[in-house]
Design a protein around this motif. Structure first.
Motif, short mmCIF file in Angstrom:
data_model
loop_
_atom_site.label_atom_id
_atom_site.label_comp_id
_atom_site.label_asym_id
_atom_site.label_seq_id
_atom_site.Cartn_x
_atom_site.Cartn_y
_atom_site.Cartn_z
N UNK A 1 0.81 -1.21 0.00
CA UNK A 1 0.00 0.00 0.00
C UNK A 1 0.85 1.26 0.00
N UNK A 2 1.94 1.24 0.75
CA UNK A 2 2.86 2.38 0.79
C UNK A 2 3.50 2.61 -0.58
N UNK A 3 3.78 1.51 -1.28
CA UNK A 3 4.35 1.63 -2.62
C UNK A 3 3.34 2.22 -3.59
N UNK A 4 2.13 1.70 -3.56
CA UNK A 4 1.10 2.15 -4.51
C UNK A 4 0.72 3.61 -4.28
N UNK A 5 0.88 4.07 -3.04
CA UNK A 5 0.56 5.48 -2.74
C UNK A 5 1.80 6.36 -2.81
N UNK A 6 2.92 5.79 -3.27
CA UNK A 6 4.20 6.51 -3.43
C UNK A 6 4.76 7.06 -2.13
N UNK A 7 4.40 6.44 -1.00
CA UNK A 7 5.03 6.81 0.26
C UNK A 7 6.44 6.24 0.35
N UNK A 8 6.67 5.13 -0.37
CA UNK A 8 8.01 4.58 -0.52
C UNK A 8 8.26 4.35 -2.00
N UNK A 9 9.54 4.24 -2.35
CA UNK A 9 9.91 4.04 -3.75
C UNK A 9 9.99 2.57 -4.14
N UNK A 10 10.28 1.71 -3.15
CA UNK A 10 10.50 0.30 -3.46
C UNK A 10 10.12 -0.55 -2.25
N UNK A 11 9.82 -1.82 -2.53
CA UNK A 11 9.46 -2.79 -1.51
C UNK A 11 10.27 -4.05 -1.74
N UNK A 12 10.89 -4.57 -0.69
CA UNK A 12 11.58 -5.86 -0.77
C UNK A 12 10.71 -6.89 -0.08
N UNK A 13 10.37 -7.96 -0.79
CA UNK A 13 9.55 -9.03 -0.22
C UNK A 13 8.08 -8.73 -0.36
N UNK A 14 7.41 -9.47 -1.24
CA UNK A 14 6.00 -9.26 -1.49
C UNK A 14 5.28 -10.59 -1.31
N UNK A 15 4.34 -10.64 -0.38
CA UNK A 15 3.57 -11.86 -0.19
C UNK A 15 2.76 -12.15 -1.44
N UNK A 16 2.56 -13.43 -1.71
CA UNK A 16 1.80 -13.83 -2.90
C UNK A 16 0.41 -13.20 -2.92
N UNK A 17 -0.21 -13.08 -1.76
CA UNK A 17 -1.58 -12.54 -1.70
C UNK A 17 -1.64 -11.07 -2.10
N UNK A 18 -0.49 -10.38 -2.05
CA UNK A 18 -0.47 -8.96 -2.38
C UNK A 18 -0.07 -8.68 -3.82
#
Length: 553
Positions: free
Chosen positions: A271-288
């Motif tokens: 959610x933080x990535x999609x709202x551009x609160x962060x630039x990148x995410x390491x580790x994404x659960x399959x459900x997301x």
């Protein structure tokens, strides 16, 4: 001359969401498990985009947990390594596209025909962030210290098994000598675990180093500070000029810095990535992953080499000392259903204890076939009788097993809940215990578990020694001198690639058929980022590499 086998890695890079959703075509490659698409450049970089790479800006990255240890030589967690890898350079690097071992801090290297002596010629001008030179004396100090700290971290120390010492031939030449052939050592020198630290850092206590106090590496970034365990801030070394030839440019990194923010929940990270609160995410659960598809983001993934996610059995515990119980667990888990139900096409059911593209992998899928009837028959023959609630008992004891795993890992919790249900169906009560990381590590070391859930990354089959050898982690708590110990020792000393593969195959069969570990699925590493982030890559160990990353605006 001794030659190291060269694995290669498939990488998937895909733009998710918005018009023109695309999958970049893949290369057929040899090694690292899991069918996936490869980026066109073969090196695991994110899709390009228009414009010329520019310097400046801080990359904000959401990670799942606070690292327990920032010292790359003293940890075995992928989450820790994702950060500490940026702080250190290594003697060699492993090309993620070909698996070839390349010069890095060493401008060249030679191995003796017996693989007992390795000579490294160091490139001129490299320094640690505290100003000390990266010279032969520093190489010796690093390897000597790692061996002394073996009891603290057997992962790095296991790479130096049989270490006799390092000779400082001259200031730019170091000769590393082993008492017996060490077939995996060159690949080991490319890992973060053998990344070099300054002699002053090595003189610090292990706790100081873990907390980042006085931690000085020769990497492209430097630890700036940590904020109450919630942020880890790195800043660029402006004088960095000894990058790996695998990277796309030389000189300093483009980014001014990297700010890692600890966000435990995968859904919140995305959610933080999609709202551009962060630039990148390491580790994404399959459900997301489906949520990512609704936004404009790019996901880069690479199969993780090494030991599959598995349930390692503590064979010293009374219930699991019985091989028939362990074997029943192997047959009672439906791996295909787990992957199909809870994961995505980036993951595969385990077909061995090694991932399917790790060098010397052997396909043991027949031994891992789901067969609940055979599982029940094994338990029946062992005297385990079904109780009123379906859980089996023997001599008044319930077949209840404690299963520990990282409590911050929601994806693992989901998988293990389904594993728990499947084992319950054959009469086994698996009690799930998600532990905080600062409790999980000591419980692992002390063997306070029946079953331990984990995987371990490394693009060399000697990763089996790290996990199962009685001179290393010995997570299955096997007695010294057991047949598996003998096989693991022989493969680590065998120079001939075909002979080594045969020994590694035997070791895999013994682990699987004796159910010292119950493989479940093959992991994939992924990083997702917004459209303003370009040049991200995944290295040969599937760790994010940010040296070539830059921000478009």
């Amino acid at each position: 001359m001794f030659r190291q086998p060269s694995p290669a890695v498939p990488v998937r890079s895909r733009h998710i969401g918005g018009p023109g959703r695309r999958i970049l075509p893949g290369m057929v490659v040899l090694c690292l498990g899991l069918a996936a698409c490869s980026s066109n450049d073969g090196g695991g970089a994110s899709p390009g985009g228009s414009g010329t790479a520019r310097s400046g800006g801080t990359l904000t990255v959401a990670v799942a947990s606070k690292p327990l240890c920032l010292d790359p030589q003293n940890n075995s967690s992928n989450g820790n390594t994702a950060i500490s890898r940026q702080l250190v350079s290594s003697l060699t690097d492993q090309d993620p596209a070909t698996g070839k071992i390349m010069p890095w801090l060493a401008s060249k290297f030679e191995a003796s025909a017996s693989a007992t002596e390795f000579t490294f010629t160091l490139r001129a001008g490299a320094t640690f962030s505290d100003g000390e030179p990266v010279d032969a004396a520093a190489v010796k100090a690093n390897f000597d210290t790692i061996v002394k700290l073996g009891a603290v971290d057997a992962v790095a120390a296991s790479y130096l098994s049989g270490y006799q010492g390092t000779t400082v031939v001259d200031s730019h030449t170091a000769k590393v000598t082993f008492s017996r052939p060490n077939a995996q050592f060159l690949q080991a020198t490319s890992t973060a675990a053998l990344g070099l630290l300054s002699p002053a850092s090595l003189a610090r206590t292990p706790d100081d180093r873990c907390q980042g106090r006085g931690l000085a590496g020769a990497g492209p970034f430097v630890l700036k500070d940590t904020v109450q365990g919630q942020e880890i801030r790195l800043t660029r070394r402006t004088d960095y000029a000894w990058g790996s030839p695998v990277w796309k440019h030389q000189g300093a990194a483009y980014l001014d810095g990297i700010d890692y923010k600890v966000v435990p929940e995968s859904g919140v990270r995305v959610g933080s990535l999609l709202s551009s609160q962060v630039d990148a995410v390491i580790g994404i659960d399959a459900r997301d992953e489906q949520r990512l598809a609704s936004g404009s983001a790019t996901e880069l993934s690479r199969p993780v080499p090494g030991v599959t996610y598995n349930l390692t059995a503590n064979t010293q515990r009374p219930l699991l000392a019985d091989a028939s119980v362990r074997k029943a667990l192997t047959k009672g888990i439906d791996r295909a259903t787990i992957v199909r139900t809870l994961l995505t096409d980036r993951y595969h059911p385990a077909t061995s204890i090694l991932t399917s593209s790790t060098p010397s992998y052997a396909n043991l899928s027949a031994d891992l076939a789901y067969d609940p009837s055979a599982a029940r028959a094994l338990l029946d023959a062992g005297g385990w009788q079904a109780g009123g609630d379906g859980i089996r008992t023997k001599d008044g004891k319930r077949l209840t097993l404690s299963l520990i795993y990282p409590g911050v890992d929601t994806a693992s919790r989901n998988v293990l809940q389904l594993v728990q249900s499947q084992l319950n169906a054959i009469g086994v009560d698996a009690q799930l215990n998600g532990l905080p990381l600062n409790q999980l590590a000591p419980d692992q070391e002390a063997g306070r578990y029946d079953l331990l859930w984990f995987g371990l990354t490394r693009a060399d089959p000697d990763v089996l020694s790290t996990v199962f050898s009685t001179t290393a982690k010995n997570r299955a708590h096997l007695p010294a001198g057991n047949p598996l110990d003998t096989l693991l020792a022989k493969q680590s000393e065998t120079i001939d690639a075909a002979e080594r593969t045969a020994l590694v195959e035997q070791a895999q069969r013994q682990i699987v058929q004796q159910a010292y570990a119950i493989p479940v699925y093959e992991q994939a590493q992924s990083v997702a980022f917004t459209g303003r982030v370009l040049g991200v890559a995944l290295d040969g160990s599937a760790q994010p590499a940010f040296f070539d990353a830059w921000l478009a605006n």
